[in-house]
Design a protein around this motif. Structure first.
Motif, short mmCIF file in Angstrom:
data_model
loop_
_atom_site.label_atom_id
_atom_site.label_comp_id
_atom_site.label_asym_id
_atom_site.label_seq_id
_atom_site.Cartn_x
_atom_site.Cartn_y
_atom_site.Cartn_z
N ALA A 21 0.83 -1.20 0.00
CA ALA A 21 0.00 0.00 0.00
C ALA A 21 0.86 1.25 0.00
CB ALA A 21 -0.93 -0.01 1.22
N PHE A 22 1.90 1.24 0.84
CA PHE A 22 2.84 2.36 0.86
C PHE A 22 3.48 2.54 -0.50
CE2 PHE A 22 3.13 2.35 5.57
CZ PHE A 22 3.03 3.72 5.76
N LEU A 23 3.90 1.44 -1.09
CA LEU A 23 4.60 1.49 -2.37
C LEU A 23 3.72 2.10 -3.44
CD1 LEU A 23 7.14 0.78 -3.94
CD2 LEU A 23 6.18 -1.48 -4.36
N ILE A 24 2.45 1.71 -3.46
CA ILE A 24 1.52 2.24 -4.45
C ILE A 24 1.36 3.74 -4.27
CG2 ILE A 24 -0.88 2.26 -5.21
CD1 ILE A 24 -0.96 -0.74 -4.56
N ALA A 25 1.15 4.17 -3.01
CA ALA A 25 0.96 5.59 -2.75
C ALA A 25 2.21 6.38 -3.10
CB ALA A 25 0.59 5.82 -1.29
N CYS A 26 3.37 5.84 -2.71
CA CYS A 26 4.62 6.56 -2.96
C CYS A 26 4.94 6.63 -4.45
CB CYS A 26 5.77 5.89 -2.21
SG CYS A 26 5.67 6.09 -0.42
N SER A 27 4.65 5.55 -5.18
CA SER A 27 4.97 5.52 -6.60
C SER A 27 4.08 6.46 -7.39
CB SER A 27 4.84 4.10 -7.15
OG SER A 27 3.51 3.65 -7.07
N CYS A 28 2.93 6.82 -6.83
CA CYS A 28 2.01 7.72 -7.53
C CYS A 28 2.43 9.18 -7.38
CB CYS A 28 0.58 7.56 -6.99
SG CYS A 28 -0.20 6.00 -7.44
N LEU A 29 3.33 9.46 -6.45
CA LEU A 29 3.77 10.83 -6.25
C LEU A 29 4.56 11.30 -7.46
CD1 LEU A 29 4.96 10.84 -2.55
CD2 LEU A 29 3.09 12.15 -3.49
N SER A 33 3.65 17.36 -7.02
CA SER A 33 2.94 17.35 -5.74
C SER A 33 3.76 17.98 -4.64
CB SER A 33 2.58 15.91 -5.34
OG SER A 33 3.75 15.19 -5.02
N CYS A 34 5.01 18.34 -4.92
CA CYS A 34 5.85 18.96 -3.91
C CYS A 34 5.27 20.32 -3.54
CB CYS A 34 7.28 19.15 -4.41
SG CYS A 34 8.10 17.59 -4.75
N GLN A 35 5.32 20.62 -2.26
CA GLN A 35 4.77 21.87 -1.77
C GLN A 35 5.89 22.77 -1.28
OE1 GLN A 35 2.62 19.27 0.91
NE2 GLN A 35 0.87 20.58 0.59
N ALA A 36 5.87 24.02 -1.72
CA ALA A 36 6.81 24.97 -1.16
C ALA A 36 6.26 25.46 0.16
CB ALA A 36 6.98 26.15 -2.13
N VAL A 150 4.34 11.39 1.87
CA VAL A 150 3.08 11.63 1.17
C VAL A 150 2.35 12.75 1.89
CG1 VAL A 150 0.94 10.63 0.32
CG2 VAL A 150 2.98 9.19 0.53
N SER A 151 2.14 13.86 1.22
CA SER A 151 1.56 15.04 1.87
C SER A 151 0.06 14.87 2.13
CB SER A 151 1.78 16.28 1.01
OG SER A 151 1.01 16.21 -0.18
N LYS A 152 -0.43 15.62 3.09
CA LYS A 152 -1.86 15.63 3.39
C LYS A 152 -2.63 16.14 2.18
CE LYS A 152 -5.21 17.58 6.66
NZ LYS A 152 -5.36 18.47 7.85
N GLU A 153 -2.07 17.12 1.48
CA GLU A 153 -2.71 17.65 0.28
C GLU A 153 -2.93 16.56 -0.75
OE1 GLU A 153 -1.95 21.48 -2.56
OE2 GLU A 153 -0.28 20.07 -2.37
N TYR A 154 -1.93 15.70 -0.92
CA TYR A 154 -2.04 14.59 -1.86
C TYR A 154 -3.16 13.65 -1.44
CZ TYR A 154 -0.81 10.33 -4.41
OH TYR A 154 -0.86 9.20 -5.20
N MET A 155 -3.25 13.36 -0.12
CA MET A 155 -4.28 12.45 0.37
C MET A 155 -5.67 13.01 0.11
SD MET A 155 -2.27 10.09 1.51
CE MET A 155 -3.18 8.95 2.57
N VAL A 156 -5.83 14.32 0.34
CA VAL A 156 -7.13 14.95 0.11
C VAL A 156 -7.50 14.90 -1.36
CG1 VAL A 156 -8.39 17.15 0.20
CG2 VAL A 156 -6.95 16.46 2.13
N GLU A 157 -6.55 15.25 -2.22
CA GLU A 157 -6.81 15.31 -3.65
C GLU A 157 -7.15 13.93 -4.23
OE1 GLU A 157 -3.32 17.07 -5.26
OE2 GLU A 157 -3.92 19.12 -4.77
N PHE A 175 -7.18 10.97 10.29
CA PHE A 175 -7.33 9.61 9.80
C PHE A 175 -7.16 9.61 8.28
CE2 PHE A 175 -10.39 8.99 13.54
CZ PHE A 175 -9.45 8.29 14.30
N TYR A 176 -6.56 8.54 7.77
CA TYR A 176 -6.40 8.42 6.32
C TYR A 176 -6.41 6.95 5.95
CZ TYR A 176 -1.50 7.54 7.67
OH TYR A 176 -0.35 7.04 8.24
N THR A 177 -6.35 6.67 4.67
CA THR A 177 -6.36 5.29 4.20
C THR A 177 -5.51 5.19 2.94
OG1 THR A 177 -7.78 3.45 3.50
CG2 THR A 177 -8.42 5.64 2.78
N PHE A 178 -5.13 3.98 2.58
CA PHE A 178 -4.46 3.74 1.31
C PHE A 178 -5.38 3.00 0.35
CE2 PHE A 178 -0.75 4.23 4.12
CZ PHE A 178 -0.07 5.22 3.41
#
Length: 235
Positions: A21-29, A33-36, A150-157, A175-178
């Motif tokens: 699950a981590f790998l999938i989320a990380c590979s999608c970055l 998606s980087c935030q200044a 993985v940023s919170k912004e990415y999770m929301v989007e 709370f979040y999920t993969f």
């Protein structure tokens, strides 16, 4: 001390699938998606006090409480981390927390560490620290503590953010999920300057997410208390 819990067929999420699950989320970055850091903030989004021309912090008519912590800026707002910089120094509960501290939180020592993407040039990075609970509660078990960039912004989007957790003593916990729709695991985490720190609790199928999340909040809060407010995460 309770006996080591046996693996049960009712647990569809193994440590391998959690890493996946981590790998999938990380590979999608992607780099987009980087935030200044937000305007008016210091490194990693920490808010800086206004200064006069001499460089001395200005003092207003009323003192403003400093709410800064490992997971909040001075005004209490969430930390906003740079995924690239966070990926270079992710929190590692497996090596940065002693066996004694893990026991005090409620975990067995000798965690099993899985690192994802730390030695490649891709953006997604994660560390999973698989742990077992000392005492079983309602047949639940901890999948462990983990970190990622993985940023919170990415999770929301991407529909992976569930809700804020004001009942937690950890500032800005959520709370979040993969995998949207999964009911047999609850993830809770908060963003720090070094990336997101998370904790998960799973249960046998079928499970009630609300009950799992109650346990997740309890262990996350315990980790916060036993590490002096996640002080080990503050640079």
């Amino acid at each position: 001390m309770a006996a080591q819990p046996e693996k049960k067929d009712g647990y569809p999420l193994t440590r391998t699938t959690v890493s996946t699950a981590f790998l999938i989320a990380c590979s999608c970055l992607t780099l987009t998606s980087c935030q200044a850091p937000e305007s008016g903030t210091g490194p990693a989004g920490r808010e800086t006090a206004p200064t006069d021309t001499s460089g001395t912090p200005s003092v207003g008519a009323e003192a403003v409480p400093d709410l800064s912590s490992a997971t909040s800026n001075a005004d209490g707002s969430p930390i906003v981390f740079d995924p690239v910089e966070a990926g270079k120094n992710l929190p590692d509960p497996c090596t940065e927390l002693s066996a004694t501290t893990l026991n005090e939180i409620g975990f067995r020592e000798n965690p099993n560490k899985t690192a994802i993407g730390l030695n490649d040039n891709l953006l997604g990075k994660a560390i999973t620290c698989s742990l077992d609970l000392i005492e079983m509660v309602d047949n639940f078990r901890a999948l462990g503590m983990d970190s990622d960039n993985v940023s919170k912004e990415y999770m929301v989007e991407n529909g992976l953010f569930i809700r804020e957790v004001p009942e937690s003593i950890v500032p800005n916990a959520y709370f979040y999920t993969f995998s949207p729709g999964e009911e047999d695991i609850c993830w809770i985490g908060a963003d720090t300057a070094r990336g997101r720190l998370g904790l998960s609790v799973a249960g046998p199928t079928p499970s009630i997410r609300e009950r799992l999340c109650e346990e997740a909040v309890g262990y996350f809060d315990k980790a916060y208390v036993e590490t002096d407010g996640f002080s080990w995460l503050v640079n």
